[in-house]
Design an enzyme around this catalytic site. Structure first.
Site, PDB file in Angstrom:
ATOM      1  N   GLU A 179       0.820  -1.206   0.000  1.00  0.00           N
ATOM      2  CA  GLU A 179       0.000   0.000   0.000  1.00  0.00           C
ATOM      3  C   GLU A 179       0.860   1.265   0.000  1.00  0.00           C
ATOM      4  O   GLU A 179       0.590   2.229   0.723  1.00  0.00           O
ATOM      5  CB  GLU A 179      -0.947  -0.006   1.211  1.00  0.00           C
ATOM      6  CG  GLU A 179      -1.927  -1.166   1.197  1.00  0.00           C
ATOM      7  CD  GLU A 179      -2.905  -1.146   2.354  1.00  0.00           C
ATOM      8  OE1 GLU A 179      -4.062  -1.526   2.150  1.00  0.00           O
ATOM      9  OE2 GLU A 179      -2.489  -0.741   3.467  1.00  0.00           O
ATOM     10  N   GLU A 254      -6.442  -7.641  -0.656  1.00  0.00           N
ATOM     11  CA  GLU A 254      -7.027  -7.549   0.685  1.00  0.00           C
ATOM     12  C   GLU A 254      -8.513  -7.249   0.537  1.00  0.00           C
ATOM     13  O   GLU A 254      -8.905  -6.124   0.214  1.00  0.00           O
ATOM     14  CB  GLU A 254      -6.347  -6.466   1.532  1.00  0.00           C
ATOM     15  CG  GLU A 254      -4.919  -6.794   1.920  1.00  0.00           C
ATOM     16  CD  GLU A 254      -4.327  -5.803   2.911  1.00  0.00           C
ATOM     17  OE1 GLU A 254      -5.097  -5.005   3.497  1.00  0.00           O
ATOM     18  OE2 GLU A 254      -3.100  -5.823   3.104  1.00  0.00           O
TER      19      GLU A 254
END
Length: 604
Positions: A179, A254
């Protein structure tokens, strides 16, 4: 005769080649390809450090029973290199054994070894010692950071490179960074990451993952971009196409059927029914999914992290990583498990049937375990460091735990602790005056009737380093600036380091348990004829941590929502067991009990 030997040699070589044939994994235009055939990853996240090693295989059998074919897993740098240059890949940190166990259970692995993981884990996985140099910047091209990072990845490669699918193992892909788009957009930094991994021998597919709005900043051209948190199949495909030359495969790295908890906030719950519908929708669209989490387990020891953003105060996370996941903290199937199993059945190959669901582990409850000895914090203070100004944990060479800061004062007034992190109890001549909590932006107190040469103690706890957001590099603990009395800087300090990495060195006194409001340790022994999973009931306690048979089970705090501490059956013994509880806020404890079910949703 010579021809026969040549023929035998060639035959042996062919047999060796066949036995070493590598199973190939590749990116197709729309699908992942396993041995040339479309392969839809139905994956669930688990972390070896959060699950007792004795239970790894059990949890993986549960994964197979729900229908998963892959396990996603982070690797925590700070668990493997707590001291620079000294590596720990044993016991619960044996990531290679975790991956091999998955292979033995017929599961592939998506490996997420980027030094930054977030994961509600202390400092996002970075080792504390990187903060000893206040100028060092993690997640950057800082040479000192890159040197430490590269050294670690090379060591990790020795454990995991042979386990890649390109070497006959079960690791399908490697995540590069994590991320990153939510933090920065330096493509040069990402290219350096790629080179570090390739030079270390990680030659399987590399990918990045980001939230949909951050994909443009965090992806690296040429690598597969995966998306986090997006549940609309058309949007998943659109955004991946945008950054991957109009092609797939499509991977939600995710997907969140649950969420984590912060101290003092409500327990997170996510609907099983709605999550099952979302999973069905994603799988029907041919999208590969890694559910975060399939099984969270427990963040034991002092490894819980914290969130903090520009408009959000410091928010430390609880020790339970139950995550409202398909498997609960103890590995038992929840309503989500059964709902997801029914969904996944629809997408299995025609000749595949799911195995039977393993039986749940036995649970026990234990009433009134008696504390028989006590050690006051003041009885076990080590030799202090004496300096004019207070030092942070990192300047003291300390990772986690507590530091007691002591000074002498001779006047009443307002005390301001500047840059204190994260929770402090202030004592005057041994008597508690006030607790200060960084979550609430507290850093001042008033002292009255102060006599000459009074002793002021400030007991400061590291409540978890920030693991996400812009304050990642501003993560020192303890008193990071100064302490002032009526705006005048207080000089001359004694600092007692209390890392509490273990408790076997504590000298307990067999004396009446202290009723005074003094932090201390309570020790009990209890005998079991049978063992089973159980949960320590901490509702009568204040704030602290618990050791069982030498293992740190994690933290508790009366504010909740977590009110129990999970005790794995594997860590209990038939016969005598030792329990040590540290309480920084309440005293006078005489007994403790366990319950057969967790309490994760009660706030005080």
């Amino acid at each position: 005769m010579k021809k026969i030997w040549v023929l035998l040699f060639l035959l042996t070589m062919m047999q060796n080649f066949q036995s070493q044939k590598k199973e190939r994994f590749a990116l197709g235009d729309r699908d992942f390809l396993l041995d040339g055939k479309p392969f839809q990853m139905i994956s669930g996240e688990m972390h070896c450090a959060r699950i007792p090693r004795e239970n790894w295989r059990d949890r993986m059998k549960m994964a197979k029973a729900m229908g998963l074919n892959t396990i996603g897993t982070y690797v925590f740098w700070n668990a493997h290199e707590e001291t620079p240059g000294t590596y720990d890949f044993k016991g619960n940190n044996d990531i290679a054994a975790f991956v091999k166990t998955a292979q033995e259970e017929g599961l592939y692995v998506v490996l997420r070894p980027s030094p930054y993981v977030c994961a509600e884990w202390e400092f996002g996985g970075y080792p504390w010692w990187l903060l000893k140099n206040p100028e060092l910047k993690v997640r950057s091209t800082d040479p000192e950071f890159l040197t430490a990072y590269t050294r670690y990845i090379k060591q990790l490669a020795k454990e995991l490179v042979p386990l890649q699918i390109t070497h006959g193992g079960n690791i399908l892909m490697i995540q590069l960074e994590n991320e990153y788009g939510s933090y920065s957009d330096d493509k040069n930094y990402l290219e350096i990451n790629k080179k570090i991994f390739r030079d270390a021998g990680f030659d399987s597919i590399l990918f990045t993952c980001d939230g949909a709005d951050m994909m443009g900043k965090g992806f690296l051209p040429g690598l597969l971009p995966a998306v986090n948190g997006l549940e609309d199949p058309e949007k998943v495909k659109e955004i991946v196409n945008r950054y991957h030359n109009g092609k797939g495969p499509y991977y939600v790295a995710e997907w969140y059927p649950g969420w984590f908890d912060n101290w003092g906030k409500k327990h997170a719950k996510v609907s099983a029914e709605n999550s099952a519908k979302t999973l069905d929708k994603l799988l029907a669209a041919g999208i590969s999914v890694n559910m975060y989490m399939f099984h969270g387990g427990t963040t034991r020891g002092f490894m819980n992290g914290a969130n903090m953003n520009v408009n959000d105060p410091y928010a430390p996370q609880v020790s339970s990583y139950d995550y409202d996941a398909p498997l609960d903290e103890a590995g038992n199937p929840t309503g989500k498990f059964y709902a997801f199993r029914e969904v996944i059945k629809k997408y299995l190959p025609k000749d595949q049937k799911l195995p039977e669901i393993p039986k749940a582990v036995n649970t026990v409850s234990i009433d009134n375990i008696e504390f028989t000895s006590f050690a006051s914090l003041y009885d076990i203070l080590p030799k202090p460091m004496e300096l004019e100004n207070p030092l942070s944990f990192e300047e003291l060479g300390q990772a986690y735990g507590f530091v007691l800061y002591r000074t002498m004062i001779s006047e009443s007034g307002t005390v301001s602790i500047n840059g204190f992190r994260d929770f402090a109890s202030v004592f005057l001549n041994g008597n508690k005056v006030k607790d200060l909590d960084r979550r609430l932006n507290e850093n001042e107190l008033s002292l009255v009737n102060v006599k000459e040469n009074s002793t002021m103690d400030i007991l400061v706890e590291n409540n978890g380093r920030i693991n996400y957001g812009p304050f990642l590099t501003d993560n020192r603990k303890g008193i990071t600036e100064d302490v002032r009395l009526n705006k005048n800087k207080i000089l001359s300090w004694k600092m007692y380091s209390l890392p509490f990495k273990e408790v076997k060195q504590i000298k307990f006194l067999n004396k009446p348990l202290v009723l005074k409001n003094i932090p201390g340790f309570y020790r009990a022994e209890f005998v079991l004829k049978t063992v089973g999973d159980t949960y320590l009931d901490m509702r009568k306690f204040g704030k602290g941590f618990v050791f069982l048979n030498g293992k740190n089970l994690g933290k508790y705090w009366k504010i909740g929502p977590q009110q129990t501490i999970y005790v794995p059956a594997a860590w209990l013994k038939k016969g005598k067991n030792e329990l040590v509880v540290f309480d920084a806020l309440k005293s006078g404890h005489t007994t403790i009990s366990t319950v057969s079910k967790p309490i994760l949703d009660q706030n005080q």
